[in-house]
Structures are given as C-alpha cells and as structure tokens.
Design a protein around this motif. Structure first.
Motif, short mmCIF file in Angstrom:
data_model
loop_
_atom_site.label_atom_id
_atom_site.label_comp_id
_atom_site.label_asym_id
_atom_site.label_seq_id
_atom_site.Cartn_x
_atom_site.Cartn_y
_atom_site.Cartn_z
N PHE A 256 -36.62 31.62 59.76
CA PHE A 256 -35.40 30.94 59.32
C PHE A 256 -35.58 30.39 57.90
O PHE A 256 -34.76 30.65 57.01
N TRP A 257 -36.66 29.63 57.68
CA TRP A 257 -36.87 29.04 56.36
C TRP A 257 -37.38 30.08 55.36
O TRP A 257 -37.07 30.00 54.17
N ASN A 258 -38.14 31.05 55.82
CA ASN A 258 -38.72 32.03 54.91
C ASN A 258 -37.70 33.09 54.46
O ASN A 258 -37.78 33.59 53.35
N PHE A 259 -36.74 33.42 55.35
CA PHE A 259 -35.79 34.50 55.04
C PHE A 259 -34.33 34.05 55.13
O PHE A 259 -33.56 34.17 54.16
N ASP A 260 -33.91 33.56 56.32
CA ASP A 260 -32.48 33.33 56.57
C ASP A 260 -31.88 32.28 55.66
O ASP A 260 -30.77 32.47 55.14
N PHE A 263 -30.74 33.55 52.42
CA PHE A 263 -29.68 34.56 52.47
C PHE A 263 -30.25 35.97 52.43
O PHE A 263 -29.67 36.88 51.84
N GLN A 264 -31.39 36.16 53.08
CA GLN A 264 -31.94 37.51 53.22
C GLN A 264 -31.55 38.03 54.60
O GLN A 264 -31.88 37.41 55.61
N PRO A 265 -30.85 39.17 54.68
CA PRO A 265 -30.35 39.65 55.98
C PRO A 265 -31.49 39.96 56.95
O PRO A 265 -32.59 40.31 56.54
N GLN A 266 -31.18 39.87 58.22
CA GLN A 266 -32.22 40.05 59.23
C GLN A 266 -32.66 41.50 59.37
O GLN A 266 -33.73 41.75 59.94
N GLN A 267 -31.91 42.44 58.87
CA GLN A 267 -32.32 43.84 58.90
C GLN A 267 -33.01 44.27 57.61
O GLN A 267 -33.26 45.47 57.41
N ALA A 319 -34.53 34.56 63.79
CA ALA A 319 -34.85 33.46 62.87
C ALA A 319 -35.98 32.59 63.41
O ALA A 319 -36.66 31.90 62.63
N GLN A 320 -36.22 32.64 64.73
CA GLN A 320 -37.24 31.78 65.34
C GLN A 320 -38.65 32.35 65.17
O GLN A 320 -39.62 31.64 65.38
N LYS A 321 -38.80 33.58 64.81
CA LYS A 321 -40.12 34.21 64.76
C LYS A 321 -41.00 33.54 63.70
O LYS A 321 -40.60 33.37 62.55
N ASN A 322 -42.22 33.20 64.15
CA ASN A 322 -43.17 32.58 63.23
C ASN A 322 -43.93 33.66 62.45
O ASN A 322 -44.32 34.69 63.02
N ILE A 323 -44.17 33.39 61.17
CA ILE A 323 -44.86 34.34 60.29
C ILE A 323 -45.80 33.58 59.37
O ILE A 323 -45.74 32.35 59.27
N LEU A 324 -46.69 34.33 58.74
CA LEU A 324 -47.40 33.77 57.59
C LEU A 324 -46.47 33.89 56.40
O LEU A 324 -45.99 34.99 56.10
N HIS A 327 -43.70 33.90 50.72
CA HIS A 327 -43.51 33.30 49.40
C HIS A 327 -43.37 31.79 49.58
O HIS A 327 -43.03 31.30 50.66
N THR A 328 -43.64 31.08 48.51
CA THR A 328 -43.51 29.61 48.56
C THR A 328 -42.07 29.17 48.41
O THR A 328 -41.79 27.97 48.46
N THR A 329 -41.14 30.11 48.23
CA THR A 329 -39.73 29.75 48.14
C THR A 329 -39.25 29.14 49.45
O THR A 329 -38.26 28.40 49.48
N ALA A 330 -39.95 29.44 50.56
CA ALA A 330 -39.62 28.78 51.83
C ALA A 330 -39.80 27.27 51.71
O ALA A 330 -39.01 26.49 52.26
N VAL A 331 -40.82 26.84 50.96
CA VAL A 331 -41.03 25.40 50.73
C VAL A 331 -39.89 24.86 49.87
O VAL A 331 -39.37 23.75 50.11
N SER A 332 -39.47 25.63 48.86
CA SER A 332 -38.36 25.20 48.01
C SER A 332 -37.10 25.02 48.83
O SER A 332 -36.32 24.08 48.61
N ALA A 333 -36.86 25.93 49.79
CA ALA A 333 -35.67 25.83 50.63
C ALA A 333 -35.68 24.52 51.43
O ALA A 333 -34.65 23.84 51.56
N ARG A 334 -36.84 24.16 51.98
CA ARG A 334 -36.96 22.90 52.71
C ARG A 334 -36.69 21.71 51.80
O ARG A 334 -36.00 20.75 52.18
N MET A 335 -37.26 21.75 50.58
CA MET A 335 -37.08 20.63 49.65
C MET A 335 -35.63 20.47 49.23
O MET A 335 -35.12 19.36 49.08
N LEU A 336 -34.93 21.60 49.05
CA LEU A 336 -33.52 21.53 48.67
C LEU A 336 -32.68 20.95 49.81
O LEU A 336 -31.72 20.20 49.58
#
Length: 478
Positions: A256-260, A263-267, A319-324, A327-336
C-alpha cells in the motif's frame, strides 16, 4: 649517536677546562662544523647528567659575498680610480667594466675623479687626486679579522646599507661538567629483560629514563567504507541546505505505502516477483488509516482530483502484501500523510539516504540492494524552476556544474524530468529522476490543501567516484 671521536674529544676538553667550554671555539679548534659539535652535545645530554649545556646567543658582523670580494680586490670606487690612466679614460669604456657603474658614482661623490664632457673624443674621465686611501676595504678587512668592535656603529650601518655587511645571530652552547660527568661513555639500557631480573644484573645497570610525553605507535583500526563516506558527505550537503532527515529504519513495507499510495496500479509489472521481494512471514499488513485507504482505492478505481483513474477493481488484499521496500519514496508517502494531518500547514524540506531492494540478477556490477537518495520539499507556490534551482545547488556542492534537464514520465508525478550531468574528470554521469507530485497524489495526502511537493531520487552507489576520486568495484547497483 654522534661521531664517537668528536664526543670523546669534547669530554676531554670539558675535563681539562676549569669553568667550561664554548661550542663555537671548540668546533673551530677541532676543525669541524659547529652543527657536528652540537650533535655531540645533544648525544651526551641524552645519556643523563654527564654534561650541562647552556644555550647562549650572540650577534656579530659577517661579510656578504660582495663584501668578501671587495676585501680581496678593493672597493668599486678604488678599482675605478685605478683603471683611469693619467691621460684619462672614455666614460663609455669605463662603463663596460663590471664595477664601472657603481664605482663611478662613488668615486665622483668622493671627488676622486671628474668628467670632461667637452673633450674631443667624447665624455672623458680624469683623476683629480694623485692617490687615494681605500677605507671601505680597510673596514671590511677589520670585520673579516674579527675586529668589528673597532668600527663605529655609523660605519657599520653604512656598509650594511651597501649590502657589504650583515648582522647575524649565532647560537652556541656553554658546556660544563654534569653531576655524573665521566670521560667514559656507557650506553644506558633501554629494556629490562627477563635475564636481568633472573641474575640480578639490573641492579648494576643504568637505564635510559622513559619519555612519557612521546607519541606511541598508532594502533591499527578500521576505516569508513568509501560508500559510507560518500553517504555521509551527501547527508552533510542536505543538512547545509536546510533539509531534515526522514526516519528510514523500516526495510519492510506494505504494498500500500510502497505502490498504491504512489498511484502505481496493482497490475504494474514492477509489482510482480521478478522485480520485488515478497515476505512469507508476516505476509500481510493490516494497520492502515482507513479513511486514506478508501481515498486511494477511489482514485485508482474511479479517478478524482482531475484524474480519470485506472478503471479497475482495486483489491485491498494486493495492497496488504508485505515486501522489502523497492524505493525510499514509500517513506516520503508516509511523511506527506503525517504532514496532511496537521491543523496548520508549515513548509518542510525532507531527505533520506538509505537501502532499498530489487529482485535483480546478481553479477559483477549489480546487487539486490542499493542506497537511494531522496528529497521532498513541500510549500505553497512551488514551480519546476524551484526544483531545478535546488538540484543545481545540490550538484554544485558535489563539484558538478554542467547539468541538462530532459522531460520524463513517472506514474505518480507530473511534470517529471531526468537530469543529465557532466564532470570534467569522470565525463558523462548517470541520470537522476526529479519531479513534481501529481495533484491526485497531493490531494490524497492533504485533502485539498493547496501545496506542491517536489521529489527527487538518486542512487549514490552509482557514481561514488565523484566524491572518492577513484572507481570502486561494483559501483552500479541499480
């Protein structure tokens, strides 16, 4: 140790002297350089209290190179006088002599010679006196013989002004007997050995005193890895530019935080196992802000905030799947998202430098991880020109001033661009993606707050030789 012969001779002289020995006089009588004798004094002082050496300073006058020449051949004016025959000498001929120009002016001021400009053969120089006394040479000879005290200070200063004399400071030692004086040199021991302890010989031996002020041998220790050194330098640049470091200590992220949320589509192909590491335990994440999750789902499925969306059935299970994190943009999404929860917006500048993971095929230049650099700036009224200005300042601090910007595509930013850089030593370097957030991403986070976000990303493991000035093995990890 200094020359043994000089040391022994010096000790013998000190033994015979009642009050002491001057090092300058001793060096002259022994026919050795003064520094050689000083070395002997230092060697004896290192042995303990064999001698006592008092440093003394004295000033005396010495002849310069030109002064030595005059003492041997006569002053310039005297040599000019001697070069003029009774019938006179053409001035042009006199000036050809090495001493002619200086000697002519001095002889004229002393009224030893005169110039007849009306002479038929041109300006001619004649003597005005029958004989002269070369006082300059006589004074210099006095100094050379060590009788400078017979000259007045005014005379010395005149010769010094003509650069014939110089006053020098001479340092010497006044050497006397020490409390442990002896003409026999016994080298003290530097180590206490087990044999000395066993047979008791240490009681009769003299040991060299320890110098506790001496520097010890530097211990072997580790050093910072070149890539970590580069990371530290990049971090310092961000801090100098007023950025605050984001917390990046969570290598595991939900899709969810890394992709969704970006705005990166799930496919999207980047979300399959060929590019991403998925966790098996725990495989799923469950803690999401529900209101934000619903807004993300709606924008993906139906669109909003100026976007028509992707028009597909968005699934929370994906969106629930855990991954390594990829990119660090996932951290940016949380901060925003956290920034959007503030009651009153305040401009911020964030940055991060940390590890990300990709399912790459390992080879000599690729690993499954690399370090990504990312910066986020949030404020009202930001433009693409602001982004380009910050990038230029960042690269200038790296020593790169030649940049080119090229339009590019990113699914979660608009407009997007790539930066091409050129270094005089390392030539063309890699590209760096830089963008402004799309309104749909901004509205998902900030719920209508009229601010803009700049994002930029770069892998510092790609070109560490910019800062280390040397190529590193396996430097292209992306």
């Amino acid at each position: 140790m200094a020359d043994t012969g000089v040391v022994e001779t010096l000790l013998q002289r000190v033994e015979k002297a009642d009050d002491g020995v001057d090092s300058l006089e001793a060096a002259a009588s022994l026919g050795v350089d003064h520094q050689v004798l000083v070395g002997a004094v230092k060697s004896l002082q290192a042995l303990g209290d064999m001698i006592s050496a008092e440093l003394r300073s004295s000033k005396h006058w010495e002849l310069s190179g030109e002064g030595t020449e005059i003492a041997e051949q006569g002053s310039h004016e005297a040599r000019v006088f001697g070069a003029i025959p009774p019938e006179g000498l053409a001035q042009s001929e006199l000036m050809k002599l090495s001493f002619g120009k200086i000697g002519f002016s001095k002889a004229m001021s002393s009224k030893w010679i005169r110039v007849d400009k009306a002479h038929g053969g041109g300006p001619t120089i004649f003597r005005t006196v029958e004989s002269i006394e070369d006082q300059v040479r006589e004074k210099l000879l006095l100094v050379q013989r060590g009788h400078s005290s017979q000259l007045e200070e005014k005379e010395k200063n005149e010769l010094k002004k003509r650069k014939l004399l110089s006053e020098v400071t001479v340092k010497s030692y006044w050497i006397t007997k020490g409390s442990n004086f002896s003409t026999t040199i016994t080298k003290p021991e530097t180590e206490l050995t087990p044999e000395m302890i066993a047979n008791g010989s240490w009681k009769e031996k003299k040991f060299k005193p320890y110098n506790f002020e001496a520097m010890g041998v530097a211990p072997d220790c580790g050093h910072m890895h070149p890539l970590m050194k580069v990371r530290t330098q990049f971090r310092q640049i961000f801090l100098e530019m007023g950025f605050t470091e984001m917390p990046t200590n969570n290598f595991i992220e939900s899709s969810f935080w890394n992709f969704d949320s970006l705005f990166q589509p799930q496919q999207h192909p980047a979300r399959d196992q060929h590019d991403t590491f998925f966790l098996s335990d725990p495989a799923l994440a469950h803690d999401f802000p529900q209101d934000y999750l619903e807004r993300v789902k709606k924008v993906h499925s139906e669109g909003g905030y100026g976007s028509q969306g992707y028009k597909y059935d968005w699934k929370v299970e994906e969106a629930q799947k855990n991954i390594l994190r990829t990119h660090t943009t996932a951290v940016s999404a949380r901060m925003l998202y956290k920034l959007a929860q503030q009651e009153e917006f305040t401009p911020v500048k964030y940055f991060s430098i940390d590890r990300v993971f990709r399912n790459e095929t390992l080879d000599a230049t690729h690993l499954a991880e690399f370090h990504q650099i990312e910066g986020v700036v949030a404020d009202r009224g930001l433009t693409l020109g602001d982004l380009m200005g910050i990038l230029h300042a960042f690269f200038t601090k790296l020593g790169i001033t030649k940049l080119r910007f090229k339009p590019a595509y990113n699914p979660y930013t608009e407009p997007s661009m790539e930066v091409f850089s050129y270094h005089e030593v390392f030539k063309p370097l890699g590209t760096n993606r830089n963008d402004l957030n799309r309104p749909r991403h901004f509205f998902q986070d900030c719920c209508g707050l009229k601010t803009r976000f700049k994002l930029r990303g770069k892998a510092h493991t790609r070109n560490p030789n910019i800062r280390t000035s040397q190529p590193l093995p396996g430097q292209s990890f992306y």
